[in-house]
Design a protein around this motif. Sequence first.
Motif, PDB file in Angstrom:
ATOM      1  N   ASN A 400       0.830  -1.210   0.000  1.00 27.66           N
ATOM      2  CA  ASN A 400       0.000   0.000   0.000  1.00 27.66           C
ATOM      3  C   ASN A 400       0.859   1.252   0.000  1.00 27.66           C
ATOM      4  N   MET A 401       2.025   1.144   0.633  1.00 24.10           N
ATOM      5  CA  MET A 401       2.867   2.312   0.794  1.00 24.10           C
ATOM      6  C   MET A 401       3.834   2.515  -0.372  1.00 24.10           C
ATOM      7  N   LEU A 402       4.310   1.410  -0.966  1.00 22.30           N
ATOM      8  CA  LEU A 402       5.438   1.513  -1.886  1.00 22.30           C
ATOM      9  C   LEU A 402       5.168   1.060  -3.320  1.00 22.30           C
ATOM     10  N   SER A 403       4.047   0.420  -3.591  1.00 17.20           N
ATOM     11  CA  SER A 403       3.899  -0.082  -4.955  1.00 17.20           C
ATOM     12  C   SER A 403       2.460  -0.036  -5.445  1.00 17.20           C
ATOM     13  N   ALA A 404       1.687   0.898  -4.950  1.00 20.82           N
ATOM     14  CA  ALA A 404       0.286   1.040  -5.347  1.00 20.82           C
ATOM     15  C   ALA A 404      -0.477  -0.268  -5.148  1.00 20.82           C
ATOM     16  N   GLY A 405      -0.096  -1.039  -4.127  1.00 24.68           N
ATOM     17  CA  GLY A 405      -0.825  -2.256  -3.782  1.00 24.68           C
ATOM     18  C   GLY A 405      -0.313  -3.509  -4.465  1.00 24.68           C
ATOM     19  N   ASN A 406       0.722  -3.403  -5.296  1.00 28.23           N
ATOM     20  CA  ASN A 406       1.247  -4.571  -6.002  1.00 28.23           C
ATOM     21  C   ASN A 406       2.200  -5.354  -5.089  1.00 28.23           C
ATOM     22  N   GLU A 407       1.666  -6.430  -4.491  1.00 32.99           N
ATOM     23  CA  GLU A 407       2.455  -7.174  -3.503  1.00 32.99           C
ATOM     24  C   GLU A 407       3.643  -7.899  -4.127  1.00 32.99           C
ATOM     25  N   GLN A 408       3.507  -8.273  -5.398  1.00 30.33           N
ATOM     26  CA  GLN A 408       4.591  -9.012  -6.044  1.00 30.33           C
ATOM     27  C   GLN A 408       5.893  -8.207  -6.054  1.00 30.33           C
ATOM     28  N   LEU A 409       5.769  -6.894  -6.279  1.00 27.55           N
ATOM     29  CA  LEU A 409       6.973  -6.074  -6.344  1.00 27.55           C
ATOM     30  C   LEU A 409       7.667  -5.992  -4.991  1.00 27.55           C
ATOM     31  N   VAL A 410       6.861  -5.914  -3.920  1.00 21.51           N
ATOM     32  CA  VAL A 410       7.446  -5.861  -2.579  1.00 21.51           C
ATOM     33  C   VAL A 410       8.112  -7.205  -2.257  1.00 21.51           C
ATOM     34  N   LEU A 411       7.414  -8.292  -2.594  1.00 18.62           N
ATOM     35  CA  LEU A 411       7.990  -9.619  -2.342  1.00 18.62           C
ATOM     36  C   LEU A 411       9.284  -9.813  -3.105  1.00 18.62           C
ATOM     37  N   GLU A 412       9.295  -9.332  -4.351  1.00 17.91           N
ATOM     38  CA  GLU A 412      10.512  -9.465  -5.162  1.00 17.91           C
ATOM     39  C   GLU A 412      11.679  -8.775  -4.460  1.00 17.91           C
ATOM     40  N   SER A 413      11.436  -7.561  -3.974  1.00 25.17           N
ATOM     41  CA  SER A 413      12.505  -6.816  -3.322  1.00 25.17           C
ATOM     42  C   SER A 413      12.948  -7.502  -2.033  1.00 25.17           C
ATOM     43  N   LEU A 414      11.980  -7.951  -1.219  1.00 20.09           N
ATOM     44  CA  LEU A 414      12.335  -8.593   0.055  1.00 20.09           C
ATOM     45  C   LEU A 414      13.113  -9.889  -0.189  1.00 20.09           C
ATOM     46  N   LYS A 415      12.667 -10.656  -1.180  1.00 19.65           N
ATOM     47  CA  LYS A 415      13.360 -11.919  -1.464  1.00 19.65           C
ATOM     48  C   LYS A 415      14.778 -11.664  -1.951  1.00 19.65           C
ATOM     49  N   LYS A 416      14.930 -10.620  -2.747  1.00 18.18           N
ATOM     50  CA  LYS A 416      16.287 -10.317  -3.219  1.00 18.18           C
ATOM     51  C   LYS A 416      17.186  -9.917  -2.054  1.00 18.18           C
ATOM     52  N   GLN A 417      16.638  -9.098  -1.161  1.00 15.94           N
ATOM     53  CA  GLN A 417      17.449  -8.692  -0.007  1.00 15.94           C
ATOM     54  C   GLN A 417      17.822  -9.909   0.826  1.00 15.94           C
ATOM     55  N   MET A 418      16.855 -10.817   0.977  1.00 19.08           N
ATOM     56  CA  MET A 418      17.112 -12.043   1.742  1.00 19.08           C
ATOM     57  C   MET A 418      18.167 -12.902   1.040  1.00 19.08           C
ATOM     58  N   ALA A 419      18.069 -12.987  -0.292  1.00 21.04           N
ATOM     59  CA  ALA A 419      19.026 -13.793  -1.042  1.00 21.04           C
ATOM     60  C   ALA A 419      20.440 -13.241  -0.876  1.00 21.04           C
ATOM     61  N   VAL A 420      20.558 -11.907  -0.856  1.00 18.91           N
ATOM     62  CA  VAL A 420      21.880 -11.308  -0.667  1.00 18.91           C
ATOM     63  C   VAL A 420      22.423 -11.702   0.703  1.00 18.91           C
ATOM     64  N   ARG A 421      21.548 -11.672   1.708  1.00 18.90           N
ATOM     65  CA  ARG A 421      21.990 -12.056   3.053  1.00 18.90           C
ATOM     66  C   ARG A 421      22.474 -13.494   3.087  1.00 18.90           C
ATOM     67  N   MET A 422      21.715 -14.381   2.422  1.00 21.13           N
ATOM     68  CA  MET A 422      22.124 -15.792   2.410  1.00 21.13           C
ATOM     69  C   MET A 422      23.453 -15.951   1.698  1.00 21.13           C
ATOM     70  N   PHE A 423      23.604 -15.261   0.584  1.00 17.10           N
ATOM     71  CA  PHE A 423      24.831 -15.349  -0.211  1.00 17.10           C
ATOM     72  C   PHE A 423      26.033 -14.918   0.628  1.00 17.10           C
ATOM     73  N   ILE A 424      25.898 -13.792   1.302  1.00 15.73           N
ATOM     74  CA  ILE A 424      27.019 -13.282   2.087  1.00 15.73           C
ATOM     75  C   ILE A 424      27.268 -14.163   3.300  1.00 15.73           C
ATOM     76  N   ARG A 425      26.175 -14.673   3.900  1.00 15.54           N
ATOM     77  CA  ARG A 425      26.349 -15.562   5.049  1.00 15.54           C
ATOM     78  C   ARG A 425      27.107 -16.832   4.661  1.00 15.54           C
ATOM     79  N   GLN A 426      26.784 -17.345   3.484  1.00 16.83           N
ATOM     80  CA  GLN A 426      27.484 -18.534   3.017  1.00 16.83           C
ATOM     81  C   GLN A 426      28.973 -18.237   2.825  1.00 16.83           C
ATOM     82  N   GLN A 427      29.269 -17.040   2.342  1.00 19.69           N
ATOM     83  CA  GLN A 427      30.680 -16.661   2.159  1.00 19.69           C
ATOM     84  C   GLN A 427      31.403 -16.498   3.485  1.00 19.69           C
ATOM     85  N   ARG A 428      30.716 -15.853   4.437  1.00 13.11           N
ATOM     86  CA  ARG A 428      31.386 -15.483   5.675  1.00 13.11           C
ATOM     87  C   ARG A 428      31.321 -16.581   6.722  1.00 13.11           C
ATOM     88  N   VAL A 429      30.158 -17.257   6.836  1.00 16.22           N
ATOM     89  CA  VAL A 429      29.969 -18.253   7.878  1.00 16.22           C
ATOM     90  C   VAL A 429      29.972 -19.658   7.289  1.00 16.22           C
TER      91      VAL A 429
END
Lengths: 506, 93
Positions: A400-429
């Motif tokens: 409602n706040m960031l994409s005129a109600g389009n949940e897919q776009l928010v999910l895409e962004s959150l999943k990408k951020q999560m994927a980056v975290r996993m990628f870096i965690r795999q490298q570091r830990v």
Amino acid sequence: MDLRAQLSMSFHMDKCIGCHTCSVSCKNVWTTRRGAEYMWWNNVETKPGAGYPLTWEDQERYRGGWEVSGGSLRLKLLKGPGKIRTLANIFFQPNLPTIDDYYEPFTFDYQNLFNAPAGDDQPVARPKSLITGEFMEKIVLGPNWDDDMGGSPLYASNDPNLKGLSESQKEMLTKFHKLFFFYLPRICNHCLNPACVASCPSGAIYKRGEDGIVLIDQDTCRAWRFCVSACPYKKPYYNWANGKSEKCIFCYPRTETGQANACAHACTGRIRFVGALFYDADRIEDVAKSPDERIVEAMRDIILDPFDPRVIEEARKQGMDDNWIKAAQESPAYNLFKKWRIALPNHPEFRTVPMNFYLPPLSPILHNAKAESGGMFDPESSEFFNSIDKMRVPVRFLANMLSAGNEQLVLESLKKQMAVRMFIRQQRVGDVGDSAVKNALSSVGLTAQDCTDIYRLVSLGTFQERFVIPETHREHQTAVDPRTMYEKRGTVGFGAKNAEFPRRTW
Amino acid sequence: MYVCRAVVSARIPTGTAFAYHSQERTINIPKAEQRNKIRGGFHNSVTRQRLKPTLMTGGYGQFSYAFNGWGPIPIIRDTTVLVRKMRNQEVKW
């Protein structure tokens, strides 16, 4: 193609701690003057919350922004035949926010701490109104009252973004342990289709073609305050002392010399990124008319690829300096919004095509992914990655706040951020597992290089990486003949370009 | 004992109240009804502890922080909080 340049700020909401250092540095630089005390060109809001001014996002109340009516774009403020309506409302605007919607600005009587006569107890600095100069019995509102009040449901439940949330999701606002909140820093969006510019009866507001900054000409402003009503973000403010409207100027005296904006420079959480974008001004109207579910994609489409040889050629043709082209190629705004698609505009459904972008915040996953670990993050669980839609901050709320109600776009962004975290965690830990990381990356469409770059920018980014602000070369620009400014009244006045009279839409 | 204003918040579980050990008492604090001519707020920590220099040497946990205790030999800092509505809503400065 009609190529223009735009400076754009991006905000990493996951990193904002709501410290208001940005607001305070902006206030100290620009709005400590009489009549401007209540203005916060930069403010930080607690979400969910009513915001500043109260419920600014509710356009049923304020009628800001644009709407598509009969196939054409028109200001929501002016329903009915435009010019007649403007004339009818010129002395009466029922949708203006009042000072009670902002807050009564105050200071404290510090001198009393030194000068008080002897008494029963130590002296106190009482609050004093900066409008009337009288003592105030009680301060009842401030620029981030939602936070000062500890997220009381009284304020949070007034958030217009809660529309469409289920009753159980709304109940979370009052449930300890399930409660969520985060911060929304806001400046003027320096929109591509600015409603303030279009609504000004004096033609005092213009958008500069060379860097996209929207400014109010203080000599031409006649205090009609249509900009205040028409801007859906409520970012122009009326100065009651000098009778002119004022707004965020994107710190143009600083950006013109390549320095970072005062708010961005001061940000302690390093959540802000400033960069240049190229866009195609021919397509602004089409973008602004796009249906809600497509509007963010349309905004991404209008941003041009700065590596495309045709774009570079067009930029040179427009007299753009090479430092702008280089800046557009290294632009964090371009990368976050268009290349990686992790940043989103604030309320694109207002159809002003805002040019600041936000990375939606990650939050703990609510359901019991693994009960024995307390339902907290468990990177080994297969549900860890796939349950982002069960995060504590409801995706619906962010959409409602960031994409005129389009949940897919928010999910895409959150999943990408999560994927980056996993990628870096795999490298570091190294405890996530290569195949899990590979699956995560391929499912969100990021490469290992993208992850490294995103991590580099949002976690380690140096000053030069976060703020890629090209200097303005005045010496190369066609000078604006002040006499032509008169002719440009009533248009959106695009900077130094000649033969530019965009059609007025009302 | 000290007196202060209470704020109701959804961020605190039901049935819980907490108080900061040091409260504002210089700015925007009226006189407390309960304390007769004395302002609300509090500037000193409810309990104070001096650090013993010999305990500050060595690699053990001389700085042990917790909500309720501080230092190598914690002093219990329990505070009783009583919330009640002001009888007289009129504010006295």
